[in-house]
Motif scaffolding. Sequence first.
Motif, short mmCIF file in Angstrom:
data_model
loop_
_atom_site.label_atom_id
_atom_site.label_comp_id
_atom_site.label_asym_id
_atom_site.label_seq_id
_atom_site.Cartn_x
_atom_site.Cartn_y
_atom_site.Cartn_z
N SER A 1 9.12 0.90 -10.62
CA SER A 1 9.36 -0.35 -9.89
C SER A 1 8.11 -0.89 -9.22
O SER A 1 7.93 -2.11 -9.08
N THR A 2 7.20 -0.02 -8.79
CA THR A 2 5.97 -0.46 -8.15
C THR A 2 5.16 -1.39 -9.05
O THR A 2 4.55 -2.36 -8.59
N ILE B 1 -4.28 -6.16 -7.20
CA ILE B 1 -3.66 -5.50 -8.36
C ILE B 1 -4.31 -4.13 -8.59
O ILE B 1 -3.63 -3.17 -8.97
N THR B 2 -5.61 -4.04 -8.33
CA THR B 2 -6.30 -2.75 -8.49
C THR B 2 -5.72 -1.70 -7.55
O THR B 2 -5.50 -0.54 -7.95
N LEU B 3 -5.44 -2.07 -6.31
CA LEU B 3 -4.87 -1.12 -5.36
C LEU B 3 -3.44 -0.74 -5.75
O LEU B 3 -3.02 0.41 -5.52
N ILE B 4 -2.71 -1.67 -6.34
CA ILE B 4 -1.36 -1.35 -6.80
C ILE B 4 -1.41 -0.30 -7.91
O ILE B 4 -0.64 0.67 -7.91
N ILE B 5 -2.34 -0.46 -8.85
CA ILE B 5 -2.47 0.51 -9.94
C ILE B 5 -2.91 1.86 -9.39
O ILE B 5 -2.38 2.90 -9.78
N SER C 1 0.81 5.23 -0.61
CA SER C 1 1.54 4.07 -0.10
C SER C 1 0.77 2.78 -0.37
O SER C 1 -0.40 2.64 0.03
N ILE C 2 1.41 1.83 -1.05
CA ILE C 2 0.76 0.54 -1.33
C ILE C 2 0.48 -0.20 -0.03
O ILE C 2 -0.58 -0.83 0.13
N PHE D 1 -3.11 -1.54 1.15
CA PHE D 1 -3.36 -2.94 1.48
C PHE D 1 -4.03 -3.06 2.85
O PHE D 1 -4.94 -3.88 3.05
N ALA D 2 -3.57 -2.26 3.81
CA ALA D 2 -4.16 -2.30 5.15
C ALA D 2 -5.62 -1.86 5.11
O ALA D 2 -6.50 -2.48 5.72
N GLY D 3 -5.91 -0.78 4.38
CA GLY D 3 -7.28 -0.33 4.24
C GLY D 3 -8.15 -1.34 3.50
O GLY D 3 -9.30 -1.58 3.87
N GLY D 4 -7.59 -1.94 2.45
CA GLY D 4 -8.33 -2.93 1.68
C GLY D 4 -8.68 -4.16 2.49
O GLY D 4 -9.73 -4.78 2.28
#
Length: 426
Positions: free
Chosen positions: A54-55, A154-158, A166-167, A171-174
């Motif tokens: 699902s991610t 999208i790179t962080l999602i992969i 944890s996505i 995201f917070a780190g990115g």
Amino acid sequence: MIWLLLAFALLLLLGGFEMFLVLALPALGLKEAFYPNLPDAALVQKVIGGINHSTLLAIPFFILAAHLMGAGRIANQLTGLMRGFLGHTRGGMGHTTIGASMAFGSVSGSAPATVAAMGRMVYPQMRETGFSERFGLGLLVASAETALLIPPSITLIIYGWITGTSIAQLFAGGLAVGLFLGLAFAAMVTVEARRRGLQGGARTPWSERLAMLWEAKWALGMPLIILGGIYTGLFTPTEAAAVSVVYAIFVEMVIFRELDFRKLVAVTEESAVATAVIFVLLAMGGLLSFFVTLAQVPGTITDFLEAADADVVLFLLVVNLCFLIAGMFIDPNSALLILVPPLFPVAQAFGVDPVHFGMIVTLNICIGMITPPFGLDIFVASSTLDRPVLSIIRGVWPFVAINIVVLLIVTYVPEISLFVPNLIFN
């Protein structure tokens, strides 16, 4: 076994095979040579099951949202807003390019989409305000990298899918690392502007800035919905991606009336092709990762580093070198799929935080996007602006250098990556 795998993959790469074959054929070769009793049905299950997550639904949604906004008015509004707030600074159009790329990245998650959307809008204006062709092209291509760090990347999602990280925390780190990289580029713009004696434009009065903010409310609504929904717990990242598509369609078709049904269909077809390419790579990469794990490659790497008495400093340096070299020759998603599965368990063994490791990996991917000979964003910019590839390559080298400096700082100062996730989630 690992050397046979690497040698076969390198041979295919040099032979000009498509990237999905470079990932799949070594895995199938390992199966036939070392695991002949493994049922073929098990391989099919790994291929299908690897992308049945699902991610990963967030990827096609964010790709479609990015294409919708690039075809509509949202990108123009974000650029105009950034120029209103940054255009008066020394080298203002350069700062506008960085800010607009980061803003568009916050609603697209894609560096190539950011290059394509920003190129025709900001590059001519940079040239008009006195920046050289070389610096302007380099800045345009490099600024788009921030889209790989600024949520929704999208790179962080992969990466999160591969490692189980944890996505939301990625995201917070990115967000922090992306802002840090953007500030480094802004410093370069200031130095270049002083060197060339460039000034900023007229300062936009606050009354006009407020009017611009109001006019851009629909464009700004996208990142607010995505990030606000995720961090308040209203949406998961996947749900936020779906909401972003609905929002983009509503704004571009109903509010701005930039898209009609025919154009919507064309944009959707284009997004579907881009999504299919990524998911074929993910499926084949999942198969390769299965055999990497089966062959106990992470354990082999760990044993080698322990025998060499290596510490975490040397390990992270090796990681950076591996990704920098890979980024010169293969696309970013393939680099993730090939290198993260064997290296991530080793990073955990050394006590490296998964979010911090994700920032290191993603910054390396950013560098690969602009590094010759196969930096993807270089070719996107060449196609978008009709400029020779060599002209763009000449312009990116100073930005590659500043990227490496930022990479080393982020690598060995983990607090930069972890400050915002710790602030939000602890």
